[in-house]
Scaffold this motif. Structure first.
Motif, PDB file in Angstrom:
ATOM      1  N   VAL A 118      -0.392   1.342  -7.901  1.00 49.07           N
ATOM      2  CA  VAL A 118      -0.177  -0.060  -8.249  1.00 49.07           C
ATOM      3  C   VAL A 118      -0.985  -0.924  -7.301  1.00 49.07           C
ATOM      4  N   ARG A 119      -1.557  -1.995  -7.823  1.00 49.46           N
ATOM      5  CA  ARG A 119      -2.356  -2.910  -7.016  1.00 49.46           C
ATOM      6  C   ARG A 119      -1.892  -4.331  -7.273  1.00 49.46           C
ATOM      7  N   GLN A 120      -1.645  -5.062  -6.206  1.00 51.25           N
ATOM      8  CA  GLN A 120      -1.279  -6.466  -6.336  1.00 51.25           C
ATOM      9  C   GLN A 120      -2.488  -7.315  -5.970  1.00 51.25           C
ATOM     10  N   SER A 121      -2.974  -8.076  -6.931  1.00 52.20           N
ATOM     11  CA  SER A 121      -4.110  -8.947  -6.690  1.00 52.20           C
ATOM     12  C   SER A 121      -3.600 -10.335  -6.326  1.00 52.20           C
ATOM     13  N   ILE A 122      -4.129 -10.878  -5.247  1.00 51.98           N
ATOM     14  CA  ILE A 122      -3.668 -12.159  -4.715  1.00 51.98           C
ATOM     15  C   ILE A 122      -4.863 -13.083  -4.584  1.00 51.98           C
ATOM     16  N   ALA A 123      -4.812 -14.215  -5.273  1.00 50.98           N
ATOM     17  CA  ALA A 123      -5.889 -15.203  -5.175  1.00 50.98           C
ATOM     18  C   ALA A 123      -5.689 -16.037  -3.924  1.00 50.98           C
ATOM     19  N   ILE A 124      -6.578 -15.875  -2.960  1.00 54.72           N
ATOM     20  CA  ILE A 124      -6.496 -16.649  -1.727  1.00 54.72           C
ATOM     21  C   ILE A 124      -7.063 -18.050  -1.954  1.00 54.72           C
ATOM     22  N   THR A 125      -8.179 -18.128  -2.659  1.00 55.19           N
ATOM     23  CA  THR A 125      -8.740 -19.405  -3.083  1.00 55.19           C
ATOM     24  C   THR A 125      -9.157 -19.246  -4.533  1.00 55.19           C
ATOM     25  N   SER A 126      -9.742 -20.289  -5.099  1.00 51.03           N
ATOM     26  CA  SER A 126     -10.174 -20.214  -6.495  1.00 51.03           C
ATOM     27  C   SER A 126     -11.311 -19.224  -6.689  1.00 51.03           C
ATOM     28  N   THR A 127     -11.996 -18.836  -5.611  1.00 50.94           N
ATOM     29  CA  THR A 127     -13.137 -17.920  -5.724  1.00 50.94           C
ATOM     30  C   THR A 127     -12.960 -16.647  -4.923  1.00 50.94           C
ATOM     31  N   SER A 128     -11.835 -16.456  -4.277  1.00 54.95           N
ATOM     32  CA  SER A 128     -11.640 -15.302  -3.407  1.00 54.95           C
ATOM     33  C   SER A 128     -10.292 -14.658  -3.680  1.00 54.95           C
ATOM     34  N   ALA A 129     -10.261 -13.323  -3.691  1.00 52.71           N
ATOM     35  CA  ALA A 129      -9.018 -12.595  -3.923  1.00 52.71           C
ATOM     36  C   ALA A 129      -9.019 -11.313  -3.104  1.00 52.71           C
ATOM     37  N   VAL A 130      -7.821 -10.792  -2.867  1.00 52.74           N
ATOM     38  CA  VAL A 130      -7.679  -9.478  -2.253  1.00 52.74           C
ATOM     39  C   VAL A 130      -6.744  -8.665  -3.138  1.00 52.74           C
ATOM     40  N   ILE A 131      -6.788  -7.366  -2.984  1.00 48.83           N
ATOM     41  CA  ILE A 131      -5.866  -6.491  -3.707  1.00 48.83           C
ATOM     42  C   ILE A 131      -5.097  -5.660  -2.695  1.00 48.83           C
ATOM     43  N   TRP A 132      -3.797  -5.819  -2.692  1.00 45.13           N
ATOM     44  CA  TRP A 132      -2.890  -5.162  -1.737  1.00 45.13           C
ATOM     45  C   TRP A 132      -2.435  -3.841  -2.331  1.00 45.13           C
ATOM     46  N   ARG A 133      -2.646  -2.747  -1.622  1.00 42.76           N
ATOM     47  CA  ARG A 133      -2.367  -1.413  -2.155  1.00 42.76           C
ATOM     48  C   ARG A 133      -1.072  -0.847  -1.601  1.00 42.76           C
ATOM     49  N   SER A 134      -0.426  -0.013  -2.418  1.00 39.01           N
ATOM     50  CA  SER A 134       0.798   0.652  -1.999  1.00 39.01           C
ATOM     51  C   SER A 134       1.087   1.819  -2.927  1.00 39.01           C
ATOM     52  N   PHE A 135       2.283   2.378  -2.806  1.00 35.31           N
ATOM     53  CA  PHE A 135       2.759   3.444  -3.683  1.00 35.31           C
ATOM     54  C   PHE A 135       4.132   3.070  -4.213  1.00 35.31           C
ATOM     55  N   MET A 136       4.332   3.294  -5.502  1.00 35.02           N
ATOM     56  CA  MET A 136       5.646   3.121  -6.086  1.00 35.02           C
ATOM     57  C   MET A 136       5.864   4.216  -7.127  1.00 35.02           C
ATOM     58  N   PRO A 137       7.071   4.741  -7.271  1.00 38.37           N
ATOM     59  CA  PRO A 137       8.222   4.435  -6.426  1.00 38.37           C
ATOM     60  C   PRO A 137       8.038   5.028  -5.028  1.00 38.37           C
ATOM     61  N   TYR A 138       8.763   4.500  -4.074  1.00 37.40           N
ATOM     62  CA  TYR A 138       8.662   5.043  -2.728  1.00 37.40           C
ATOM     63  C   TYR A 138       9.163   6.486  -2.712  1.00 37.40           C
ATOM     64  N   PRO A 139       8.570   7.333  -1.880  1.00 42.48           N
ATOM     65  CA  PRO A 139       8.973   8.750  -1.878  1.00 42.48           C
ATOM     66  C   PRO A 139      10.408   8.928  -1.406  1.00 42.48           C
ATOM     67  N   GLU A 140      11.055   9.899  -1.978  1.00 42.95           N
ATOM     68  CA  GLU A 140      12.405  10.234  -1.534  1.00 42.95           C
ATOM     69  C   GLU A 140      12.333  10.974  -0.205  1.00 42.95           C
ATOM     70  N   GLY A 141      13.327  10.739   0.640  1.00 39.52           N
ATOM     71  CA  GLY A 141      13.356  11.378   1.947  1.00 39.52           C
ATOM     72  C   GLY A 141      14.722  11.944   2.249  1.00 39.52           C
ATOM     73  N   LYS A 142      15.110  11.888   3.528  1.00 42.16           N
ATOM     74  CA  LYS A 142      16.397  12.434   3.947  1.00 42.16           C
ATOM     75  C   LYS A 142      17.055  11.481   4.933  1.00 42.16           C
ATOM     76  N   TRP A 143      18.383  11.424   4.854  1.00 45.41           N
ATOM     77  CA  TRP A 143      19.151  10.707   5.860  1.00 45.41           C
ATOM     78  C   TRP A 143      19.209  11.559   7.115  1.00 45.41           C
ATOM     79  N   VAL A 144      19.018  10.931   8.268  1.00 49.04           N
ATOM     80  CA  VAL A 144      19.010  11.674   9.528  1.00 49.04           C
ATOM     81  C   VAL A 144      19.850  10.933  10.557  1.00 49.04           C
ATOM     82  N   SER A 145      20.635  11.681  11.310  1.00 47.31           N
ATOM     83  CA  SER A 145      21.444  11.077  12.371  1.00 47.31           C
ATOM     84  C   SER A 145      20.695  11.043  13.692  1.00 47.31           C
ATOM     85  N   ASP A 146      19.686  11.897  13.839  1.00 48.10           N
ATOM     86  CA  ASP A 146      18.917  11.990  15.078  1.00 48.10           C
ATOM     87  C   ASP A 146      17.432  11.980  14.735  1.00 48.10           C
ATOM     88  N   PRO A 147      16.721  10.862  14.954  1.00 44.77           N
ATOM     89  CA  PRO A 147      15.294  10.802  14.600  1.00 44.77           C
ATOM     90  C   PRO A 147      14.466  11.910  15.244  1.00 44.77           C
TER      91      PRO A 147
END
Length: 328
Positions: free
Chosen positions: A73-102
């Motif tokens: 998934v990519r989020q495109s964000i218009a910073i100005t009328s002539t400039s944009a960036v695309i913010w990258r990530s992953f969805m859905p977030y990966p499943e993990g584990k609950w931990v009592s001691d990091p």
């Protein structure tokens, strides 16, 4: 693709995220009709360009594209009328584990404390997202981050609760919180012009994200496997000439993830304290409107750790490289 990400991130930049869990969403309109290099991406309903519905526009004309085949998934964000960036990530977030001691969650690896942050420790970055101060973490060539661990989280102090959900602010009402790499010392060759510094490692992908709703007020920490390398190695061809390899990754930051973004993201509204709202972006002045007095920072703290592995046996567990963020 790597090359286009680097060359466009400074002016017309590119950044992304993924979503098999939302395969039932009826995606509409190919995103490559609006921005280049988006073949196979579709607008996420409710986040089309221009933003809809009109009564609640997204700041900076943000719009989000999903590739249901690859989960990017990519989020495109218009910073100005002539400039944009695309913010990258992953969805859905990966499943993990609950931990009592990091430390126990790292197994034979080494636990690195990135920091403990309040919502007020996050400030706007150049991409209209909230981000913590950078923490230095320079690893040996044989070491890398294997897991991201978070605990705590942020909520409205008037109505504390538990959600336990692992979506993002787009789907569960709470922000995604991501560990990302930066390295201002790295300059990478471009097809033309001077070398440029990539704003984040791995083409802008996060090392790992955990939803605020997953961990807020939960009694244990949550650990996930890394979804991008730290440190990363960039190398690519410019014509027939090799550029790199560039070793990237000496600092870590925690940022908010895909979604509307802006200065109001980690806040709540208390109308008894004054007017709410604000934080609306004006691309002509590249500024946000002031937040109302009723818009207050979310309560709570976020603790973040990383598991490091790959070092010599004598290094494992000795605390070398343990760092602490400035968000105390």
């Amino acid at each position: 693709m790597k090359k286009s990400l680097l060359s466009l991130a400074f002016g017309l930049g590119l950044f992304g995220f993924a979503s098999n869990s939302y395969a039932d969403v009826q995606y509409v309109s190919l995103c490559d009709q609006v921005i280049p290099d988006q073949v196979g991406f579709y607008f996420l309903p409710g986040f089309e360009f221009p933003p809809v519905p009109p009564p609640d526009p997204l700041p900076a004309a943000a719009f989000i594209c999903v590739n249901p085949a690859t989960d990017e998934v990519r989020q495109s964000i218009a910073i100005t009328s002539t400039s944009a960036v695309i913010w990258r990530s992953f969805m859905p977030y990966p499943e993990g584990k609950w931990v009592s001691d990091p430390q126990q969650a790292c197994g034979q690896g080494r636990l690195v404390e990135v920091g403990t942050f309040k919502s007020t420790n996050f400030s706007l970055n150049a991409y209209l997202k909230l981000q913590t101060p950078a923490v230095t973490l320079q690893l040996n060539s044989a070491e890398f981050i294997t897991k991201v661990i978070m605990s705590g989280g942020f909520d409205d102090p008037r109505v504390p609760g538990r959600a336990g959900t692992n979506g993002s602010g787009l789907f569960d009402g709470g922000p995604g919180l991501c560990l990302r790499s930066i390295d201002p010392a790295v300059l990478e060759t471009q097809p033309s012009g001077p070398p440029l510094n990539p704003p984040y490692g791995d083409g802008g992908l996060p090392i790992g994200c955990i939803a605020d709703g997953r961990i807020v007020n939960m009694p244990l920490a949550y650990a996930i496997s890394s979804t991008a390398a730290y440190p990363s190695i960039d190398s690519y061809l410019i014509g027939n000439t090799a550029a790199g390899p560039y070793l990237y990754g000496k600092r870590l930051v925690v940022s908010t993830d895909v979604g509307p973004g802006g200065p109001a993201e980690l806040t709540y509204c208390d109308p008894t304290l004054g007017t709410c709202g604000g934080g609306v972006y004006d691309p002509s002045t590249q500024t946000f409107s002031p937040l109302g007095k009723g818009q207050k920072p979310l309560a709570g703290t976020l603790s973040v750790w990383a598991c490091v592995a790959g070092g010599a046996a004598s290094d494992v567990g000795n605390g070398r490289g343990n760092v602490r963020g400035t968000g105390q």
